[in-house]
Design a protein around this motif. Sequence first.
Motif, PDB file in Angstrom:
ATOM      1  N   ARG A  83      -4.614  -4.266  -3.813  1.00 30.25           N
ATOM      2  CA  ARG A  83      -3.488  -3.390  -4.161  1.00 30.25           C
ATOM      3  C   ARG A  83      -2.780  -2.890  -2.889  1.00 30.25           C
ATOM      4  O   ARG A  83      -1.551  -2.888  -2.806  1.00 30.25           O
ATOM      5  N   ASN A  84      -3.565  -2.482  -1.914  1.00 32.00           N
ATOM      6  CA  ASN A  84      -2.989  -2.004  -0.655  1.00 32.00           C
ATOM      7  C   ASN A  84      -2.276  -3.122   0.100  1.00 32.00           C
ATOM      8  O   ASN A  84      -1.197  -2.920   0.661  1.00 32.00           O
ATOM      9  N   ASN A  87       1.089  -3.877  -1.551  1.00 31.90           N
ATOM     10  CA  ASN A  87       2.109  -2.871  -1.219  1.00 31.90           C
ATOM     11  C   ASN A  87       2.656  -3.082   0.191  1.00 31.90           C
ATOM     12  O   ASN A  87       3.864  -3.003   0.415  1.00 31.90           O
ATOM     13  N   LYS A  88       1.762  -3.357   1.144  1.00 34.27           N
ATOM     14  CA  LYS A  88       2.184  -3.568   2.527  1.00 34.27           C
ATOM     15  C   LYS A  88       3.015  -4.848   2.646  1.00 34.27           C
ATOM     16  O   LYS A  88       4.014  -4.892   3.381  1.00 34.27           O
ATOM     17  N   LYS A  91       6.684  -4.530   1.425  1.00 35.50           N
ATOM     18  CA  LYS A  91       7.555  -3.819   2.351  1.00 35.50           C
ATOM     19  C   LYS A  91       8.121  -4.742   3.426  1.00 35.50           C
ATOM     20  O   LYS A  91       9.169  -4.475   3.993  1.00 35.50           O
ATOM     21  N   GLU A 298      -6.432   1.505   3.293  1.00 33.04           N
ATOM     22  CA  GLU A 298      -5.005   1.409   3.584  1.00 33.04           C
ATOM     23  C   GLU A 298      -4.766   0.944   5.018  1.00 33.04           C
ATOM     24  O   GLU A 298      -3.884   0.109   5.278  1.00 33.04           O
TER      25      GLU A 298
END
Length: 335
Positions: A83-84, A87-88, A91, A298
């Motif tokens: 999940r992390n 997200n990264k 971006k 994260e």
Amino acid sequence: MKRASIKDIARIAGVSVATVSYVLNKKEGHRIGEDTKKKIFEVAETLNYTPNRIARSLQNNKSKLLGLIVADISNDFYSSIARNLENKALKLGYTLIIGSSDENAEKFEKLIDLFSQQQVDGMIVAPVAGCEDILQKLLDRNYPLVTIDRYLKGVNAPGVILNNREIAETTTQFLIDKKFDKIVYVGYETKLQHLLDRQKGFEASVKDSTSDIDAKYIMVGLENISGEVHAEMEKVIGKNPKNTALYFSSNKLAVAGLEYLIKNSIKVPQQVSVLAFDETEAYKLFPAEITYIKQPLEEMADEAIKLLDFQISDYTATSKKITLSGDLIIKKSIK
């Protein structure tokens, strides 16, 4: 609205379907002029073909896809990592494709092949035992690759890992200072280096301690974790332990151990104290809050994506390894 197809692109560009396919799939060995490629690109972009990512990739020869191979997607640790990372990646304009190897080298290799066929720009992988040759072949080709959470001895790949041995030493000393009559390390029979580092950290603290410690070991395989943990715990701590600490080297082992404690009505922390690597939602079902070693998920994801993006963008191979620190989160499971 009807979705644009390769046939639509071919018709408007005035070329064959095969030519469009060769260009969009970046197949080598076919002599297609730059003007034709440019025209196909322009038509594909105009028609918003699946979607503009493909059209854009024709300009820079990048798919903007990344592959992620985790060891077990059902494990809270890896699902959180995924999940992390997703997200990264988003971006930076990447889309993440995820596969789970289930600790199987053959499946790991099949996922590597599958992602290569999907023309991903690079891969982030949690290596499994026995996949050294697979990773080395990628490294020999200067393929953008980053390992996460794990590393393999003899494979000089860039990666992001935890300070497993160091945190295991300090957390073991934390238990030693509590003056337990018995400390039990629960680990895996494995060749995976990050797990061996945890075991070595435990052993080092026990060896260096000036206290008289009764250290025991429960080592299990990957096939029947719950059954083996239960059987070994019955031998080592029985059904009425006193002043004992259990050190679980993974959240999966911890969940299996907690099942045994519940089944036998063993009280935590009155009879047994518990410390585990990694958190999991399953801990919330246990009466006592579990003390655990928290990994910086994260930060791990951020560093892994940056390492991979650097290789993809600069076409530069690297063997950089980043080691991050874990934190001991003390809860009510320690007496």
